[in-house]
Design a protein around this motif. Structure first.
Motif, PDB file in Angstrom:
ATOM      1  N   ASP A 144       0.832  -1.202   0.000  1.00  0.00           N
ATOM      2  CA  ASP A 144       0.000   0.000   0.000  1.00  0.00           C
ATOM      3  C   ASP A 144       0.870   1.256   0.000  1.00  0.00           C
ATOM      4  N   ASP A 145       1.572   1.457  -1.083  1.00  0.00           N
ATOM      5  CA  ASP A 145       2.510   2.570  -1.223  1.00  0.00           C
ATOM      6  C   ASP A 145       2.610   2.907  -2.706  1.00  0.00           C
ATOM      7  N   LEU A 146       2.447   4.170  -3.049  1.00  0.00           N
ATOM      8  CA  LEU A 146       2.422   4.547  -4.465  1.00  0.00           C
ATOM      9  C   LEU A 146       3.759   4.312  -5.158  1.00  0.00           C
ATOM     10  N   ASP A 147       4.871   4.482  -4.436  1.00  0.00           N
ATOM     11  CA  ASP A 147       6.173   4.212  -5.050  1.00  0.00           C
ATOM     12  C   ASP A 147       6.354   2.722  -5.317  1.00  0.00           C
ATOM     13  N   VAL A 148       5.895   1.895  -4.396  1.00  0.00           N
ATOM     14  CA  VAL A 148       5.959   0.438  -4.595  1.00  0.00           C
ATOM     15  C   VAL A 148       5.101   0.035  -5.793  1.00  0.00           C
ATOM     16  N   ILE A 149       3.905   0.587  -5.868  1.00  0.00           N
ATOM     17  CA  ILE A 149       3.014   0.288  -6.987  1.00  0.00           C
ATOM     18  C   ILE A 149       3.647   0.715  -8.309  1.00  0.00           C
ATOM     19  N   THR A 150       4.265   1.881  -8.322  1.00  0.00           N
ATOM     20  CA  THR A 150       4.897   2.390  -9.541  1.00  0.00           C
ATOM     21  C   THR A 150       6.024   1.467  -9.997  1.00  0.00           C
ATOM     22  N   GLY A 151       6.803   0.967  -9.042  1.00  0.00           N
ATOM     23  CA  GLY A 151       7.862   0.022  -9.398  1.00  0.00           C
ATOM     24  C   GLY A 151       7.309  -1.255  -9.975  1.00  0.00           C
ATOM     25  N   HIS A 152       6.217  -1.762  -9.386  1.00  0.00           N
ATOM     26  CA  HIS A 152       5.595  -2.983  -9.917  1.00  0.00           C
ATOM     27  C   HIS A 152       5.046  -2.762 -11.328  1.00  0.00           C
ATOM     28  N   ALA A 153       4.650  -1.536 -11.629  1.00  0.00           N
ATOM     29  CA  ALA A 153       4.090  -1.242 -12.953  1.00  0.00           C
ATOM     30  C   ALA A 153       5.123  -1.409 -14.064  1.00  0.00           C
ATOM     31  N   SER A 154       6.403  -1.452 -13.710  1.00  0.00           N
ATOM     32  CA  SER A 154       7.427  -1.702 -14.730  1.00  0.00           C
ATOM     33  C   SER A 154       7.202  -3.046 -15.418  1.00  0.00           C
ATOM     34  N   LEU A 155       6.588  -3.986 -14.718  1.00  0.00           N
ATOM     35  CA  LEU A 155       6.283  -5.286 -15.310  1.00  0.00           C
ATOM     36  C   LEU A 155       5.322  -5.134 -16.483  1.00  0.00           C
ATOM     37  N   ALA A 156       4.371  -4.215 -16.363  1.00  0.00           N
ATOM     38  CA  ALA A 156       3.405  -3.998 -17.437  1.00  0.00           C
ATOM     39  C   ALA A 156       4.084  -3.487 -18.700  1.00  0.00           C
ATOM     40  N   LEU A 157       5.071  -2.615 -18.537  1.00  0.00           N
ATOM     41  CA  LEU A 157       5.785  -2.099 -19.706  1.00  0.00           C
ATOM     42  C   LEU A 157       6.502  -3.228 -20.437  1.00  0.00           C
ATOM     43  N   GLY A 174      -2.899 -10.598  -3.767  1.00  0.00           N
ATOM     44  CA  GLY A 174      -2.817 -10.694  -2.317  1.00  0.00           C
ATOM     45  C   GLY A 174      -3.435  -9.431  -1.725  1.00  0.00           C
ATOM     46  N   GLY A 175      -2.570  -8.494  -1.303  1.00  0.00           N
ATOM     47  CA  GLY A 175      -3.070  -7.217  -0.806  1.00  0.00           C
ATOM     48  C   GLY A 175      -3.358  -6.215  -1.901  1.00  0.00           C
ATOM     49  N   GLY A 176      -2.877  -6.519  -3.124  1.00  0.00           N
ATOM     50  CA  GLY A 176      -3.194  -5.668  -4.261  1.00  0.00           C
ATOM     51  C   GLY A 176      -2.027  -4.938  -4.878  1.00  0.00           C
ATOM     52  N   GLY A 177      -0.795  -5.174  -4.398  1.00  0.00           N
ATOM     53  CA  GLY A 177       0.351  -4.449  -4.923  1.00  0.00           C
ATOM     54  C   GLY A 177       0.658  -4.750  -6.371  1.00  0.00           C
ATOM     55  N   LEU A 178       0.754  -6.020  -6.715  1.00  0.00           N
ATOM     56  CA  LEU A 178       1.109  -6.402  -8.074  1.00  0.00           C
ATOM     57  C   LEU A 178       0.020  -6.026  -9.063  1.00  0.00           C
ATOM     58  N   ILE A 179      -1.218  -6.390  -8.749  1.00  0.00           N
ATOM     59  CA  ILE A 179      -2.273  -6.145  -9.738  1.00  0.00           C
ATOM     60  C   ILE A 179      -2.536  -4.655  -9.929  1.00  0.00           C
ATOM     61  N   SER A 180      -2.386  -3.852  -8.881  1.00  0.00           N
ATOM     62  CA  SER A 180      -2.598  -2.419  -9.066  1.00  0.00           C
ATOM     63  C   SER A 180      -1.507  -1.832  -9.960  1.00  0.00           C
ATOM     64  N   GLY A 181      -0.265  -2.282  -9.795  1.00  0.00           N
ATOM     65  CA  GLY A 181       0.804  -1.804 -10.662  1.00  0.00           C
ATOM     66  C   GLY A 181       0.637  -2.256 -12.094  1.00  0.00           C
ATOM     67  N   VAL A 182       0.344  -3.543 -12.276  1.00  0.00           N
ATOM     68  CA  VAL A 182       0.180  -4.079 -13.627  1.00  0.00           C
ATOM     69  C   VAL A 182      -1.012  -3.430 -14.322  1.00  0.00           C
ATOM     70  N   ALA A 183      -2.131  -3.321 -13.629  1.00  0.00           N
ATOM     71  CA  ALA A 183      -3.330  -2.740 -14.235  1.00  0.00           C
ATOM     72  C   ALA A 183      -3.099  -1.288 -14.617  1.00  0.00           C
ATOM     73  N   ARG A 194      -7.722  -6.686 -21.177  1.00  0.00           N
ATOM     74  CA  ARG A 194      -8.359  -7.052 -19.911  1.00  0.00           C
ATOM     75  C   ARG A 194      -7.305  -7.394 -18.863  1.00  0.00           C
ATOM     76  N   VAL A 195      -7.517  -6.912 -17.645  1.00  0.00           N
ATOM     77  CA  VAL A 195      -6.671  -7.272 -16.504  1.00  0.00           C
ATOM     78  C   VAL A 195      -7.566  -7.953 -15.476  1.00  0.00           C
ATOM     79  N   ILE A 196      -7.251  -9.210 -15.192  1.00  0.00           N
ATOM     80  CA  ILE A 196      -8.087 -10.017 -14.294  1.00  0.00           C
ATOM     81  C   ILE A 196      -7.231 -10.516 -13.133  1.00  0.00           C
ATOM     82  N   GLY A 197      -7.710 -10.304 -11.916  1.00  0.00           N
ATOM     83  CA  GLY A 197      -7.010 -10.758 -10.729  1.00  0.00           C
ATOM     84  C   GLY A 197      -7.575 -12.055 -10.212  1.00  0.00           C
ATOM     85  N   ILE A 198      -6.713 -12.847  -9.583  1.00  0.00           N
ATOM     86  CA  ILE A 198      -7.127 -14.133  -9.019  1.00  0.00           C
ATOM     87  C   ILE A 198      -6.624 -14.214  -7.589  1.00  0.00           C
TER      88      ILE A 198
END
Length: 309
Positions: A144-157, A174-183, A194-198
């Protein structure tokens, strides 16, 4: 909320420090699911999971005062190892709070990367906050941190650069870090994908949060996919998920176990159960398949002591 330029700058800062993980194909899985799949193999990432993307980006952006005080996080395992490694890379002391029941290999990994590991019973968040305040450490939330989410978003690129023809991306939750960054990264560039979480049915805090219209906290969260057993949905994560994620589905424990065995058998990839969540959703028919589907294999830090060979 981070914008596309923030994400690109984060990716540039991570370049050369972490792995550009491969996209893998499996004709065996394609035939089994009657689908066109591509696998984003984050189990080959530094520390064995995607977590290092966000936690290294966060660590690199700390002020001199924050660095000097040292960092602390709370984790089931993968975030602990990732912050320990990231802090060592940045020359910052690290402390991680983990449950005494955490996977022993994940505890050992955090220690091996140089972190001081605090093993506790009971409320992990309360222990984390107490140690943070008492020692005046710099808190780093694992998701739950915007910088952490931004780093995870590199995977989407990387996903879009390697496979611009994607139709769907399946992401463990899990808590939403990966999917929020990827989405966030996907939708800012190609909103039609489409971005689907499991998530596990026994740790379905994100589904419950979406149903309630606000972040929720579970009294307990337990799953064989320990990396997805977060008891809370992050506030920042929830806002992004609510806006950008197309669907979040629940899967059973049996499906997670079967999916782990299936992928290991068919691909020889040693993924942890959390990373098998996309395939569990396919096994249970929770996702409508159409076009090229990317499954994010989020990590490979499985508890080898439990393997029966």
């Amino acid at each position: 909320m981070p914008n596309l330029e923030d994400i690109r700058q984060a990716a540039d800062g991570l370049h050369g420090r972490i792995h550009r993980t491969p996209m893998l194909e499996s004709s065996a899985l394609d035939e089994f699911f009657n689908a066109q799949l591509t696998l984003k193999a984050e189990l080959f990432q530094k520390t064995g999971s995607f977590k290092v993307r966000g936690l290294l980006h966060k660590t690199l952006g700390l002020s001199p005062d924050e660095r000097g005080r040292g960092v602390i996080t709370v984790s089931a395992g993968n975030a602990a190892g990732a912050l320990a490694w990231a802090a060592r890379d940045a020359g910052v002391p690290a402390t991680v709070v983990m449950a005494k029941t955490a996977v022993p290999a994940k505890i050992d990994a955090a220690r091996a990367y140089g972190a001081q590991v605090e093993l506790v019973d009971g409320d992990l968040i309360a222990a984390y906050e107490s140690i943070r305040d008492e020692r005046k450490l710099t808190g780093v939330h694992p998701f739950d941190d915007l910088d952490v989410i931004t780093g995870h978003a590199s995977l989407a690129l990387e996903l879009l650069a390697d496979r611009p023809d994607l139709d769907t991306v399946l992401v463990p939750v899990g808590g939403g870090g990966l999917i929020s960054g990827v989405a966030l990264g996907i939708k800012l560039i190609k909103p039609a994908i489409r971005v689907i979480g499991i998530e596990p049915s026994g740790a379905d805090v994100v589904s419950r949060s979406l149903e309630a219209g606000q972040p929720q906290k579970l009294p307990t969260a337990k799953s064989v996919a320990d990396g997805l057993a977060a008891p809370v949905c992050g506030t920042h994560n929830f806002a992004i998920i609510q806006q950008y994620v197309d669907q979040v589905v629940r899967v059973s424990e049996d499906a997670l176990i079967e999916a782990t065995r299936l992928v290991m058998s068919r691909t020889k990839l040693a993924l942890e159960p959390a990373a098998a969540a996309p395939f569990a959703a396919l096994l249970e028919g929770k996702v409508e398949l159409r076009g090229l589907t990317a499954a994010v294999i989020s990590g490979g830090n499985l508890d080898v002591a439990k393997l029966k060979l």
